[in-house]
Scaffold this motif. Structure first.
Motif, PDB file in Angstrom:
ATOM      1  N   ARG A   1     -62.092 -33.999  10.961  1.00 36.75           N
ATOM      2  CA  ARG A   1     -63.171 -33.336  10.224  1.00 36.75           C
ATOM      3  C   ARG A   1     -62.667 -31.960   9.828  1.00 36.75           C
ATOM      4  O   ARG A   1     -62.341 -31.142  10.683  1.00 36.75           O
ATOM      5  CB  ARG A   1     -64.425 -33.229  11.105  1.00 36.75           C
ATOM      6  N   CYS A   2     -62.549 -31.698   8.523  1.00 38.91           N
ATOM      7  CA  CYS A   2     -61.916 -30.484   8.013  1.00 38.91           C
ATOM      8  C   CYS A   2     -62.927 -29.638   7.248  1.00 38.91           C
ATOM      9  O   CYS A   2     -63.773 -30.171   6.519  1.00 38.91           O
ATOM     10  CB  CYS A   2     -60.743 -30.828   7.101  1.00 38.91           C
ATOM     11  N   GLY A   3     -62.814 -28.323   7.418  1.00 36.20           N
ATOM     12  CA  GLY A   3     -63.634 -27.377   6.677  1.00 36.20           C
ATOM     13  C   GLY A   3     -62.773 -26.575   5.719  1.00 36.20           C
ATOM     14  O   GLY A   3     -61.678 -26.116   6.072  1.00 36.20           O
ATOM     15  N   PHE A   4     -63.252 -26.399   4.466  1.00 30.42           N
ATOM     16  CA  PHE A   4     -62.488 -25.715   3.430  1.00 30.42           C
ATOM     17  C   PHE A   4     -63.339 -24.604   2.820  1.00 30.42           C
ATOM     18  O   PHE A   4     -64.573 -24.606   2.920  1.00 30.42           O
ATOM     19  CB  PHE A   4     -62.049 -26.696   2.331  1.00 30.42           C
ATOM     20  N   LEU A   5     -62.648 -23.672   2.137  1.00 30.92           N
ATOM     21  CA  LEU A   5     -63.343 -22.556   1.504  1.00 30.92           C
ATOM     22  C   LEU A   5     -64.059 -22.978   0.230  1.00 30.92           C
ATOM     23  O   LEU A   5     -64.978 -22.303  -0.214  1.00 30.92           O
ATOM     24  CB  LEU A   5     -62.349 -21.431   1.183  1.00 30.92           C
ATOM     25  N   GLY A   6     -63.638 -24.065  -0.384  1.00 30.24           N
ATOM     26  CA  GLY A   6     -64.260 -24.531  -1.615  1.00 30.24           C
ATOM     27  C   GLY A   6     -63.650 -25.850  -2.042  1.00 30.24           C
ATOM     28  O   GLY A   6     -62.730 -26.395  -1.400  1.00 30.24           O
ATOM     29  N   LEU A   7     -64.161 -26.399  -3.156  1.00 30.39           N
ATOM     30  CA  LEU A   7     -63.666 -27.685  -3.649  1.00 30.39           C
ATOM     31  C   LEU A   7     -62.214 -27.595  -4.094  1.00 30.39           C
ATOM     32  O   LEU A   7     -61.424 -28.518  -3.876  1.00 30.39           O
ATOM     33  CB  LEU A   7     -64.555 -28.159  -4.811  1.00 30.39           C
TER      34      LEU A   7
ATOM     35  N   VAL B   1     -67.118 -26.213   2.255  1.00 30.75           N
ATOM     36  CA  VAL B   1     -66.995 -27.648   1.962  1.00 30.75           C
ATOM     37  C   VAL B   1     -66.397 -28.328   3.184  1.00 30.75           C
ATOM     38  O   VAL B   1     -65.417 -27.838   3.758  1.00 30.75           O
ATOM     39  CB  VAL B   1     -66.100 -27.893   0.731  1.00 30.75           C
ATOM     40  N   PHE B   2     -66.993 -29.433   3.601  1.00 32.39           N
ATOM     41  CA  PHE B   2     -66.493 -30.200   4.743  1.00 32.39           C
ATOM     42  C   PHE B   2     -66.154 -31.619   4.279  1.00 32.39           C
ATOM     43  O   PHE B   2     -66.868 -32.204   3.457  1.00 32.39           O
ATOM     44  CB  PHE B   2     -67.529 -30.240   5.866  1.00 32.39           C
TER      45      PHE B   2
ATOM     46  N   LEU C   1     -50.997 -32.839   0.936  1.00 29.96           N
ATOM     47  CA  LEU C   1     -50.784 -33.934   1.889  1.00 29.96           C
ATOM     48  C   LEU C   1     -50.090 -35.104   1.214  1.00 29.96           C
ATOM     49  O   LEU C   1     -49.185 -35.728   1.782  1.00 29.96           O
ATOM     50  CB  LEU C   1     -52.122 -34.383   2.472  1.00 29.96           C
ATOM     51  N   GLU C   2     -50.502 -35.404  -0.007  1.00 25.04           N
ATOM     52  CA  GLU C   2     -49.951 -36.562  -0.709  1.00 25.04           C
ATOM     53  C   GLU C   2     -48.555 -36.286  -1.241  1.00 25.04           C
ATOM     54  O   GLU C   2     -47.648 -37.104  -1.091  1.00 25.04           O
ATOM     55  CB  GLU C   2     -50.884 -36.951  -1.865  1.00 25.04           C
ATOM     56  N   GLN C   3     -48.362 -35.110  -1.880  1.00 24.77           N
ATOM     57  CA  GLN C   3     -47.095 -34.839  -2.556  1.00 24.77           C
ATOM     58  C   GLN C   3     -45.987 -34.424  -1.594  1.00 24.77           C
ATOM     59  O   GLN C   3     -44.833 -34.823  -1.773  1.00 24.77           O
ATOM     60  CB  GLN C   3     -47.310 -33.746  -3.611  1.00 24.77           C
TER      61      GLN C   3
ATOM     62  N   HIS D   1     -59.954 -25.528  -2.934  1.00 27.39           N
ATOM     63  CA  HIS D   1     -59.175 -25.446  -1.702  1.00 27.39           C
ATOM     64  C   HIS D   1     -58.975 -26.837  -1.101  1.00 27.39           C
ATOM     65  O   HIS D   1     -57.867 -27.211  -0.683  1.00 27.39           O
ATOM     66  CB  HIS D   1     -59.904 -24.522  -0.714  1.00 27.39           C
ATOM     67  N   MET D   2     -60.042 -27.645  -1.069  1.00 28.56           N
ATOM     68  CA  MET D   2     -59.948 -28.992  -0.528  1.00 28.56           C
ATOM     69  C   MET D   2     -59.027 -29.858  -1.386  1.00 28.56           C
ATOM     70  O   MET D   2     -58.204 -30.623  -0.867  1.00 28.56           O
ATOM     71  CB  MET D   2     -61.340 -29.621  -0.444  1.00 28.56           C
ATOM     72  N   ASP D   3     -59.144 -29.734  -2.726  1.00 28.98           N
ATOM     73  CA  ASP D   3     -58.332 -30.551  -3.612  1.00 28.98           C
ATOM     74  C   ASP D   3     -56.854 -30.210  -3.472  1.00 28.98           C
ATOM     75  O   ASP D   3     -55.993 -31.102  -3.434  1.00 28.98           O
ATOM     76  CB  ASP D   3     -58.794 -30.349  -5.054  1.00 28.98           C
ATOM     77  N   VAL D   4     -56.525 -28.916  -3.366  1.00 28.25           N
ATOM     78  CA  VAL D   4     -55.133 -28.506  -3.193  1.00 28.25           C
ATOM     79  C   VAL D   4     -54.594 -29.017  -1.860  1.00 28.25           C
ATOM     80  O   VAL D   4     -53.450 -29.493  -1.772  1.00 28.25           O
ATOM     81  CB  VAL D   4     -55.022 -26.974  -3.279  1.00 28.25           C
TER      82      VAL D   4
END
Length: 776
Positions: free
Chosen positions: A643-649, A599-600, A659-661, A651-654
């Motif tokens: 531009r960020c690459g993640f292992l999955g949705l 996921v990017f 970042l927010e918390q 992973h991206m959501d966490v």
């Protein structure tokens, strides 16, 4: 000439240790490593016994001076915070470098953090409260909102929830949690928020103050199935809609339908609160009508995925056949002679509404039908349980309400459950669970012999009781992923079923899943409980017996050699290992596959001035998450970003939530698109600035990122999914599901967006919009 040169081989001399006399490589101290360590202790003065403070309530650890970090046992965060072994290098005699490992003993001492201490001392001590109110005579909106809160776990940080007369109160230990909850409410219902605070204490020396915050959230009184008379200015802003309209759906926008022309419009939250009108009649004023005749006068219309047909109907009140009404209705597609319908009686109603007086010359119809009634058919099934259940929030009841309204609440909740059965769109965003008290034979006969709406079995999330937790879910996704990883490398697999001491544990069911899903022998599974110690004595012997030894001879010496590019010397490898975290021999050099990003997403700060803060936050997060790929980019619209690459949705959501918390960063996420041109060529665009501009080529299609998911479920459910494609993938039954409801929702959203663009007095074609962008 070069071939005749004589090369003198390089040799390294040895000396004797001045202490023990053994042969060794020369060093500035003229002592072997053993003697150096016996003479000098470079770990002297370093702490070897450390006490760490652990809060058992929130599972966090104290990081000096007053910061508490959350970490679970055997997690990366805890290993980073508390390392078992430390390695020290120091210059000793005559410049010799001595390296030494030593053990640090950590003692965990339980000590509650400040927040937990305050909460334990007074569980009702809250810092912020959210008062959610709706000024209507029923609680149908709160029943629906309760299910949305449960599904999204939006009230996870609430320390207390209290049911009030016209709403619900939520209490939080932090104001930030209350603000986040209010933000969630604004995304699902039309609300108006206000905030007040009360001074609790004031320290004059440090000039610090403690406040209690109260956030008041008022929900629009417009509810689904309400009849509304729009104010003239609102009707004009919606393209002269109505003025008599029906509310068909309430989210953060209100969907309005003219039942006589089938025009549909959307009223956003800001526009509603600017005028703030009420319903003409509500669902509690619905009366039953008998339908005697239906004559269709229009073709079928599909508005946002819902079908409507205009028809002329001949009806009479079910309680009074003395007068017949000839009316026009939008329910011509579902009503037929002999049916019953629920509607509003405008002939005999005494309506005092100021908005009606503003519309001069408005002629009211004698009745407006809202929906088909199944009450008579439901009476035949009175008392039978439903095949599904809903969860509920743990709420306290306001004591001043007493028990007088208990029967009214039960009646309204039953109406809400019937609405869920009749309206698939209403239950689309909710989680329904199978009721295990309902027998499968009864499920089959739910709709036999009548057309009473019911919830299809394929919409039920799981065959779990509401009291069951994750410990009873059997073979889970990570287990399947690890199995296929081991299967790919042809590794031996030892099956261990844990937590068998739990009351909801069902080892036989899990064994059957192992056989059907992973094709593993059920009798080889080990049954264990880490809590009671049952079966643990069989695990290590199984590792020794079932896992074959590595190939080769352990007596053979290592033959690997490495050379130094700087010194030009070759060395024989005596041992190879890794830091884990102590020195662990492996025998061979290990190699790791690079992380494969699935996921990017583009991350840009909501405020361009916060780029450096976002950069710092991302650098800190990636220190303990090397699987994220980070590339800086720039956009003409959003400015500097990543531009960020993640292992999955997940992973991206966490990553986004951390970042927010943890850093308070507010980011805008973007995703890549694929554009297809008229000549058949395709271009993947990560950044809007990278979209090539060629007047000779015309964009014919644009694709957003989608995913084809492989879902593994019990085979009994595969037979109950009429809209699924089923294929056999050894050794597991893989059910590839393409739910038609998802596609239907996308069509509804597409239709809604299209109509929202056309609200107003003009209709701009797409070519004009593109031309405007070129000019600007």
């Amino acid at each position: 000439m070069a071939s005749s040169m004589f090369v003198v081989p390089h040799t390294m001399g040895t000396v004797l240790c001045c202490k023990c006399g053994i042969s060794m490589a020369p060093n500035p101290a003229n002592m072997c490593v053993t003697c150096l360590r016996s003479e000098i202790d470079i770990t002297e003065g370093l702490r070897k016994h450390v006490t760490i403070m652990h809060c058992p309530e929130c599972d966090s650890y104290l990081q000096s001076p007053r910061t508490w970090i959350k970490a679970r046992l055997e997690s990366k965060e805890l290993l980073t915070f508390c390392v078992k072994r430390l390695k020290v290098q120091k210059e000793v005699l005559n410049g010799a470098i001595l390296e030494q490992s030593y053990v640090v003993e950590y003692v965990q001492q339980d000590h509650m953090c400040e927040s937990c201490t305050r909460f334990q001392a007074n569980p009702d001590q809250w810092v912020a409260s959210v008062q959610l109110r709706q000024r209507v005579t029923h609680r149908r909106t709160f029943f629906y909102l309760e299910q949305l809160i449960l599904k999204h776990n939006a009230a996870a940080h609430a320390i207390k929830i209290k049911q009030m007369d016209q709403g619900i109160d939520f209490f939080f230990a932090n104001r930030s949690h209350a603000v986040k909850f209010v933000r969630f409410l604004g995304e699902v219902v039309p609300t108006k928020s206000t905030e007040a605070r009360q001074l609790v204490s004031h320290d004059t020396k440090s000039n610090s103050c403690n406040f209690k915050h109260t956030l008041s959230d008022e929900i629009s009184p417009i509810c689904r199935e309400d009849l509304i008379c729009l104010p003239p200015e609102v009707a004009a802003s919606l393209g002269n809609l109505g003025p008599l309209v029906i509310c068909t759906k309430v989210t953060n926008n209100t969907t309005l339908l003219d039942p006589f022309t089938l025009r549909q419009c959307f009223l956003d939250t800001e526009q509603y609160w600017r005028h703030s009108f009420k319903s003409l009649l509500g669902s509690r004023q619905l009366v039953e009508y008998d339908v005697f005749n239906i004559e269709v006068v229009s073709p079928e219309y599909n508005l946002g995925g819902t079908k409507y047909v205009i028809a002329d109907a001949k009806v009479a009140r079910a309680s009074d056949y003395g007068k017949l009404f000839y009316i026009r209705t939008h329910l011509g597609h579902i009503l037929k002679p002999g049916d019953r319908a629920l509607g509003y009686d405008l002939h005999g109603a005494n309506i005092n509404d100021f908005e009606l007086d503003k519309h001069k010359g408005l002629v009211l119809p004698e009745a407006i039908l809202i929906k088909k009634s199944y009450e008579e058919k439901r009476q035949k099934k009175h008392g039978k349980p439903r095949p599904w259940k809903l969860k509920s929030l743990d709420m306290e009841v306001d004591e001043c309400r007493g028990r007088a309204n208990g029967q009214k609440m039960e009646s309204e909740y039953e109406e809400f459950l019937r609405d869920l059965e009749e309206n698939p769109e209403l239950r689309f965003n909710l989680s329904l669970y199978r009721n295990r008290d309902y027998q499968p034979s009864e499920m089959v006969s739910v709709s036999d012999g009548d057309d009473v709406p019911s919830v299809p079995l394929e919409e039920l999330l799981a065959d779990l009781e509401l009291s069951e937790q994750e410990d009873a879910q059997g073979v889970q996704a990570q287990t399947v992923a690890n199995f296929y990883l081991a299967f790919e490398f042809n590794l031996s697999i030892i099956t261990v079923i844990n937590m068998i001491d739990r009351p909801t544990a069902d080892p036989d069911r899990v064994k059957a899943q192992l056989k059907s899903v992973l094709d593993l022998e059920p009798n080889d599974a080990l049954l264990t409980s880490a809590k009671t110690g049952q079966g643990l004595e069989h695990v290590l012997p199984a590792v020794v017996e079932r896992i074959p030894p590595p190939p080769g001879s352990s007596a053979s010496p290592l033959r690997d050699k490495i050379s130094s590019a700087a010194a030009g010397q070759a060395y024989e490898v005596l041992d190879v290992g890794i830091m884990h975290p102590e020195l662990t021999p492996t025998g061979v050099l290990l190699s790791f596959k690079p992380a494969k990003h699935m996921v990017f997403s583009g991350l840009n700060p909501a405020d361009g001035s916060d780029f450096e803060a976002l950069n710092h936050a991302i650098e800190r997060l990636t220190c303990n998450d090397a699987s994220v790929s980070i590339t800086k980019e720039t956009s003409t619209e959003l400015g500097l970003g990543f531009r960020c690459g993640f292992l999955g949705l997940l992973h991206m959501d966490v990553f986004h939530q951390r970042l927010e918390q943890e850093y308070g960063a507010h980011v805008i996420s973007t995703v890549p698109y694929i554009f297809e041109y008229s000549d058949g060529s395709k271009v993947e665009v990560q950044n809007p600035a990278a979209l090539p501009s060629n007047p000779k080529k015309r964009v014919t299609a644009c694709w957003e990122p989608t995913v084809i998911a492989t879902i593994i479920i019990p085979s009994m459910w595969g037979l109950l999914l009429p809209s699924a494609r089923i294929c056999l993938d050894m050794p597991a039954l893989i059910v590839r599901i393409q739910i038609a409801r998802k596609r239907k929702l996308l069509e509804k959203q597409k239709e809604g967006k299209k109509r929202m663009k056309r609200v107003g007095s003009i209709d701009m074609p797409q070519e004009a919009f593109h031309q405007l962008l070129k000019v600007s």
